[in-house]
Scaffold this active site. Structure first.
Site, PDB file in Angstrom:
ATOM      1  N   TYR A 135      12.297  -0.109  -7.129  1.00 56.63           N
ATOM      2  CA  TYR A 135      13.734  -0.121  -7.443  1.00 56.63           C
ATOM      3  C   TYR A 135      13.986  -0.023  -8.946  1.00 56.63           C
ATOM      4  O   TYR A 135      15.058   0.386  -9.371  1.00 56.63           O
ATOM      5  CB  TYR A 135      14.406  -1.392  -6.904  1.00 56.63           C
ATOM      6  CG  TYR A 135      14.518  -1.456  -5.394  1.00 56.63           C
ATOM      7  CD1 TYR A 135      14.057  -0.414  -4.594  1.00 56.63           C
ATOM      8  CD2 TYR A 135      15.078  -2.556  -4.773  1.00 56.63           C
ATOM      9  CE1 TYR A 135      14.154  -0.478  -3.214  1.00 56.63           C
ATOM     10  CE2 TYR A 135      15.181  -2.624  -3.385  1.00 56.63           C
ATOM     11  CZ  TYR A 135      14.714  -1.586  -2.619  1.00 56.63           C
ATOM     12  OH  TYR A 135      14.812  -1.662  -1.255  1.00 56.63           O
ATOM     13  N   LYS A 190       0.961  -3.044   1.385  1.00 56.11           N
ATOM     14  CA  LYS A 190       0.570  -1.757   1.972  1.00 56.11           C
ATOM     15  C   LYS A 190      -0.651  -1.299   1.181  1.00 56.11           C
ATOM     16  O   LYS A 190      -0.712  -0.190   0.646  1.00 56.11           O
ATOM     17  CB  LYS A 190       1.765  -0.773   1.858  1.00 56.11           C
ATOM     18  CG  LYS A 190       1.616   0.507   2.652  1.00 56.11           C
ATOM     19  CD  LYS A 190       1.785   0.329   4.140  1.00 56.11           C
ATOM     20  CE  LYS A 190       1.495   1.640   4.859  1.00 56.11           C
ATOM     21  NZ  LYS A 190       1.300   1.501   6.305  1.00 56.11           N
ATOM     22  N   ASP A 222       3.926  -2.509   7.936  1.00 60.65           N
ATOM     23  CA  ASP A 222       4.306  -1.947   9.245  1.00 60.65           C
ATOM     24  C   ASP A 222       4.005  -2.946  10.350  1.00 60.65           C
ATOM     25  O   ASP A 222       4.798  -3.157  11.271  1.00 60.65           O
ATOM     26  CB  ASP A 222       3.633  -0.590   9.494  1.00 60.65           C
ATOM     27  CG  ASP A 222       2.206  -0.526   8.980  1.00 60.65           C
ATOM     28  OD1 ASP A 222       1.758  -1.469   8.314  1.00 60.65           O
ATOM     29  OD2 ASP A 222       1.517   0.479   9.258  1.00 60.65           O
ATOM     30  N   ASP A 246      13.309  -6.497   0.855  1.00 59.83           N
ATOM     31  CA  ASP A 246      14.689  -6.097   1.135  1.00 59.83           C
ATOM     32  C   ASP A 246      14.834  -5.810   2.631  1.00 59.83           C
ATOM     33  O   ASP A 246      15.749  -6.289   3.309  1.00 59.83           O
ATOM     34  CB  ASP A 246      14.977  -4.831   0.302  1.00 59.83           C
ATOM     35  CG  ASP A 246      16.434  -4.430   0.309  1.00 59.83           C
ATOM     36  OD1 ASP A 246      17.240  -5.140   0.925  1.00 59.83           O
ATOM     37  OD2 ASP A 246      16.767  -3.398  -0.301  1.00 59.83           O
ATOM     38  N   ASP A 250      16.224  -8.663   5.966  1.00 60.25           N
ATOM     39  CA  ASP A 250      17.343  -8.350   6.870  1.00 60.25           C
ATOM     40  C   ASP A 250      16.883  -8.381   8.319  1.00 60.25           C
ATOM     41  O   ASP A 250      17.614  -8.841   9.207  1.00 60.25           O
ATOM     42  CB  ASP A 250      17.919  -6.963   6.546  1.00 60.25           C
ATOM     43  CG  ASP A 250      19.070  -7.053   5.560  1.00 60.25           C
ATOM     44  OD1 ASP A 250      19.154  -8.082   4.853  1.00 60.25           O
ATOM     45  OD2 ASP A 250      19.883  -6.103   5.484  1.00 60.25           O
TER      46      ASP A 250
END
Ligand code: NAD
Length: 357
Positions: A135, A190, A222, A246, A250
């Site tokens: 980001y 990852k 994943d 992020d 959620d």
């Protein structure tokens, strides 16, 4: 103990008012000062994060934040939009650790989209790194592709990067949080394909050696996304980077079924923090007196625990919230047949009453 109170826009003012009432009833020496932020601040001062609001936040031990945003500001240039206030506060206060608990209250298990037995008793803490990763990594931009499958074509690119100290400090936060809970950290990465997350994994493993009382495991993102809906109770503390956090926070939030119940905290290295509900300003229900104030009231409890070192007061609030749920009181977002529908103010008053045993 100084608290900057920034209610913001939409339902922000309604829900923060209830949290403030609860804080004031605790008999603690709290100094609360309010300032405008977001669209309200833009309307009054021409900027979503006026200098005076930022100064107040920086000088406080903690910030209690409502929510910002309204569709009417969507046409403003990006730097003046209400949401920029949050990014500005994060940046200027150095808030690098985002805490998002996902707790499934016994009385609300039916609100989850998962089977009740999968979520009953769920209590996960997602810790997301907030200032690094793809980001914010440079370089980024748009250009003509210099190589690849389509040289010369328009392309866009971002850079994923983390430095060792950034990973170390968030790892310490996660292990220390786990020591106060179930003593289990799952680091999500990852590392199988990304250099950034191989470093992440190496550093978290090293830091973990300083916390022999905490069990550490590693999971690819994943698989973590899958396990969160397959067996969410496996997790205690999850620590991960900005982008994975992020998305996963959620996903975890939704396991509990209701956004109106979820608090959050963002902390810096001095344990100064910004506390806010996980939801937005809900312009669709603003001014109607029906917003659920519990996420904000629970954010105030997190503030007492993490920034103001008042764990007993935090627990008093959390117990009071459980009590009103057990009494069957529900704002419309968590209402179901057989319970009693109440508005924002009635819910706040009920928590206030439930503070005294
Ligand atoms: P939202 O979270 O505001 O609302 C999503 C849905 O959830 C709506 O139907 C709303 O009525 C409901 N809802 C949210 N909070 C609730 C509560 N406490 N009680 C009952 N129902 C509740 O998200 P959105 O509609 O996508 O965004 C609205 C505005 O909020 C936008 O301007 C957005 O940019 C902003 N936003 C701000 C924050 C923040 O301040 N941290 C976060 C997310 C969105």
């Amino acid at each position: 103990m100084k608290i900057a109170v920034l209610p913001g826009d939409g339902i922000g003012t309604e829900i923060v008012a209830e949290a403030v009432k609860v804080l004031k009833a605790l008999d603690l020496k709290l100094e609360l000062e309010e300032a405008p932020v977001g669209g309200t601040a833009y309307d009054q001062h021409g900027h979503p994060l006026p200098e005076a609001t930022l100064k107040l936040a920086q000088a406080a031990d903690a910030v209690l934040f409502g929510a910002v945003g309204d569709w009417k500001y969507d046409k403003l240039e990006r730097a003046l939009r209400p949401e920029q206030a949050i990014l500005g506060l994060r940046k200027h206060m150095g808030l690098f650790a985002n805490f998002r608990p996902a707790i499934c209250y016994e009385q609300l298990t039916h609100a989850s989209s998962l089977k009740p037995e999968l979520v009953a008793g769920l209590d996960i803490l997602i810790i997301r790194e907030l200032t690094g990763d793809i980001y914010f990594g440079q370089p980024r931009g748009r250009r003509q592709a210099p190589d690849g499958h389509f040289p010369g074509a328009e392309e866009a690119f971002d850079t994923m990067r983390y430095t060792r100290p950034e990973i170390e400090r968030i790892a310490h936060v996660a292990f220390q949080a786990a020591q106060k809970r179930g003593k289990h950290v799952t680091s999500v990465d990852k590392a199988n394909v990304l250099e950034t997350f191989q470093l992440w994994k190496d550093v978290v493993t090293e830091v973990g050696q300083q916390y022999p009382d905490v069990k550490l495991d590693h999971m690819y993102v994943d698989n973590a996304a899958m396990q969160l809906v397959k067996a969410p109770k496996f997790f205690d503390v999850v620590v991960t980077g900005n982008m994975f956090g992020d998305i996963l926070s959620d996903e975890a939030a939704m396991l509990t079924g209701s956004i109106g119940m979820l608090p959050s905290a963002s902390l810096n290295s001095n344990r100064q923090g910004l506390y806010e509900p996980s939801h937005g300003s809900a312009p669709d229900i603003a001014g109607k007196g029906v917003a659920n104030p519990l996420a904000t009231i629970l954010s105030a409890a997190m503030m007492l625990r993490f920034s103001l070192n008042q764990p007993e007061a935090a627990e008093r609030i959390e117990t009071a919230v459980k009590k009103v749920l057990a009494q069957g009181l529900r704002t419309p977002d968590i209402y179901s047949e057989g319970t009693t529908k109440v508005g924002t103010r009635e819910m706040g008053e009920a928590v206030l009453k439930a503070l005294t045993p």
